[in-house]
Structures are given as C-alpha cells and as structure tokens.
Write an enzyme that holds these catalytic residues in place. Sequence first.
Site, short mmCIF file in Angstrom:
data_model
loop_
_atom_site.label_atom_id
_atom_site.label_comp_id
_atom_site.label_asym_id
_atom_site.label_seq_id
_atom_site.Cartn_x
_atom_site.Cartn_y
_atom_site.Cartn_z
N ASN A 89 26.82 -14.97 8.46
CA ASN A 89 25.57 -15.97 8.62
C ASN A 89 24.60 -15.11 7.48
O ASN A 89 24.02 -14.11 7.72
CB ASN A 89 25.10 -15.69 10.00
CG ASN A 89 23.61 -16.27 10.20
OD1 ASN A 89 23.11 -16.70 9.04
ND2 ASN A 89 23.13 -16.40 11.43
N ARG A 145 27.84 -19.76 8.47
CA ARG A 145 26.89 -20.70 9.01
C ARG A 145 25.99 -21.15 7.77
O ARG A 145 25.59 -20.48 6.79
CB ARG A 145 26.00 -19.72 9.74
CG ARG A 145 24.70 -20.55 10.28
CD ARG A 145 23.65 -19.73 10.67
NE ARG A 145 22.49 -20.53 11.20
CZ ARG A 145 21.41 -20.01 11.18
NH1 ARG A 145 21.03 -18.73 10.71
NH2 ARG A 145 20.42 -20.90 11.70
N HIS A 168 19.65 -25.62 15.14
CA HIS A 168 20.46 -24.84 16.30
C HIS A 168 21.35 -25.58 16.90
O HIS A 168 21.86 -25.46 18.02
CB HIS A 168 19.39 -24.75 17.49
CG HIS A 168 18.36 -23.65 17.13
ND1 HIS A 168 16.95 -23.83 17.63
CD2 HIS A 168 18.27 -22.30 16.66
CE1 HIS A 168 16.13 -22.81 17.29
NE2 HIS A 168 17.02 -21.67 16.63
N ARG A 216 6.06 -19.62 14.71
CA ARG A 216 5.71 -21.06 14.00
C ARG A 216 4.76 -21.87 15.24
O ARG A 216 5.19 -21.97 16.36
CB ARG A 216 6.98 -21.90 13.86
CG ARG A 216 7.66 -21.18 12.64
CD ARG A 216 9.22 -21.78 12.65
NE ARG A 216 10.22 -20.79 12.55
CZ ARG A 216 11.53 -20.89 12.71
NH1 ARG A 216 11.91 -22.12 13.37
NH2 ARG A 216 12.29 -20.01 12.45
N GLU A 269 26.56 -18.57 18.95
CA GLU A 269 26.90 -19.39 17.66
C GLU A 269 28.26 -18.85 16.77
O GLU A 269 28.69 -19.66 16.52
CB GLU A 269 25.73 -19.22 16.89
CG GLU A 269 24.51 -20.20 17.42
CD GLU A 269 23.20 -20.02 17.03
OE1 GLU A 269 22.76 -18.62 17.50
OE2 GLU A 269 22.51 -20.57 16.54
#
Length: 401
Positions: A7, A91, A180, A241, A384
């Site tokens: 990743n 990823r 996601h 965010r 993940e």
Amino acid sequence: MKILVINCGSSSLKYQLIDSEAEQVLAKGLCERIGIEGSMFTYQKAGCDKVVTQIDQPDHKKSISIVLEALTNKENGVIADLSEIGAVGHRLVHGGEEFAASTLITDEVIKVVESCNDLAPLHNPANIIGVNACRELMPETPMVGVFDTAFHQTMPAEAFIYGIPYEYYKKDKVRKYGFHGTSHAFVSKRTAEILGLDYDKAKIIVCHLGNGASICAVDGGKSVETSMGLTPLMGLVMGTRSGEIDPGVMEYLGKKENMSFEEIMTMLNKKSGILGISGISSDFRDIDAAIEDGNEQAKLAKDVFVHRVASYVGAYIAVMNGVDAIVFTAGVGENDPGARAEIIEHFGYVGAYIDAEKNNVRGKEAVISTDDSKVKVLLVPTNEELMIARDTKAIVDGLNK
Ligand code: ADP
C-alpha cells in the site's frame, strides 16, 4: 502461495507478506518519510516485536529493496529468497469507471490507471510509483491491482450521478465513485458469514469509521450507495475532513475570508472534521478524554459525528428498503463502544438494539445487538490486506490454469 501486499503512498509504504493458504501474516511493516530526511523502516515478523530502524530511503525503489532484503534476511527474514513470493498485490486508490474488479497489472493497465490520476492526484501517482518500483525489482513476479473504487462500480446511476449538467459526467467523469471499497466488500461478506445470511440476498450497512470514514449500503453483495464521492472528502465528518457541506460555503468563505481555492481545499481536507469542530484533535481518543474533562466543543464534535453517521445509515435503510445488519469497522468503529451505542440509539424504529454488555468489546468480531434485535448489529475488524491477498491469489491462480 506467499503474497506481498503493498500500500504505497507519496511518502510512506505499508507492506505485509501473507501466506494465502493459511491466510496468515508472516511479516509486516512500514516505510516512512520516503524521500524526506530521517526515513524510518519498521519490520515485524509474526510473533516477534517490531524492529524500527532509521535507513535512508531517497525513493520508493530503495524502500521496496529494503523490504525485500528484510523479508529474505538470514537472521530475521521469513523466506529464503524472492522466488518464494508468488505475486504482489497493490492497493490502487482510483480506478475510475475503468475497473470494476481487481486486475492483473500490465503496461496497458498502468496507462489506464494513469488516466485516472486527475481524479486522485494525491494517491494514484504514488500507487503507480510503488507498482513500477516492484516491477523493476521483481520483473518475473505477477502483480495485481486492487482498487478502492472497484466495489462501488455496481452503484446504479441514480446513486452516482450528481445534480449538475450531465455533460460534466460525460466529458470530465464527474460523478460519485466512493472509496474504502476493499474494506466494505470484506466486512459485508464476513458479516453475512457470521450471521449465516445468504450474501446474495442480504441487506447490510457497513460503517467504516476511521480517520477517513465512509458508509456503504450493500444489497445482495453489491454496493448500491456510499457516502464518499468524486473524492474522499464527501460524506461523514471525519478526523480532519469536513464531509458533506453546502458547496456555497466555498464561494462565501472565499470572498469573506479572502481565501484561494487551494486554501479552502486545504481547510476542508486537513483542518476540518473532528479536529476543526473540537479545536483539539482529530483523534477520537483525545476527544473522549476532553469530553471527560467537560470540554463542550469536544462534545459537540462527537455529537455532530454521531448525528451525521445516523443520518446516512437512516438514508441507506430507505435506499435498500430495509436492512438485516448494521456493521462497524475501522479505528473508531472497532474501538469506541460509546459511539456505536449512540449511533444505534437512532434505529429502535427498525428494531435495532445494542446489548450494552456485548458492545463492551474492542477490535474483535462480535454481534453486539440484543438477542431479540430484529436488525443485527456487529463489530467486524476490517482487513484490507487480506482482501487484497485473496483477490491477488484468485487472479494469479486463474493465470496458471
Ligand atoms: P485510517 O486507516 O483512516 O488512518 P484507522 O481506521 O486506523 O484510520 O482509525 C484511526 C482512528 O481510530 C484514530 O484517529 C482514532 O480516532 C480512532 N481510535 C483508535 N483507537 C481508538 C480507541 N481506543 N477509542 C476511540 N477511538 C479510537
């Protein structure tokens, strides 16, 4: 087969070597401050303590060569040589409308991913750097790309089209993509397994509540709605965010505070959310501590977060015309029983009730609703990397057939 999962971000790289048959992590770690002074390398062999060293990493190729060296190291490594790595799973953040599933990485695929760079300028170029560095160091090893956006490609047009002139969708690909996806796919599937539901028929809402956070409605194993948009800025109130705001705020603040677009975007991405409202921190642990101390702004930040999550879950129950299970995952979802309880309090009307005792759990699979709760509520830790390893194995197995 042993699969290396990568990743790769702009200045960091996370890796795991996974034995895909046993679904076990053999070693994992992190390269940090790549291309920045003071680069760090973390390596952890399964069952052993983390080893953190300072090693110069001027670029990603160097970082990956350090990872490969550590994995094959005579003393502390987990494989004898690189030929033991059957495949690398990467990823990749944004696959636009081009990728609805994981894919074998070829020169052509890299070109198509590059064509999506405008949609994810912070992530995609960094992901591709990681792919290229691995291809240089392991030219014979198959590489697979697993996209954050792919799982959401099943959303119907009425869910992904924005209410702006259609030409911007056709011309500039402006639409909801969602992120996601690997986590939502993994967690929803696992939920169906745990509850003994038929995944192809179940209605599941996944709340991925981490530093970045999104919700997904999974109907019959397919994403039909999700809260992030063209970019990961949309939807829930996150660590830093803003999530959903009236787009009019941008022009209003731009004029009132004399802010440029760039300054506004930095404010919305990095200084907003839980950090912005509380004025304290983006980390929920700090927020909970401040609430304990009676800090009202911290309490407000948490209330806004819970309210927003509940609003989206409610909306997605309507989108699917029902729900069998609501699932929590990621940092906050897995570790904050208080937030889970407050969110589920909004769903007595559909028959979802938290069992306070069962909810007193962190970081492990659990059904946390009462036995008579019509809608089941669960905690399912996301994974993940394992999902990337599974997809990578499936694609590489297919090649060898
Ligand atoms: P990401 O992968 O998006 O960076 P994570 O899923 O790792 O985020 O979630 C990180 C967040 O999880 C932290 O910012 C923190 O707020 C929250 N978190 C972690 N542990 C706890 C805890 N024990 N209690 C409450 N929140 C926690």
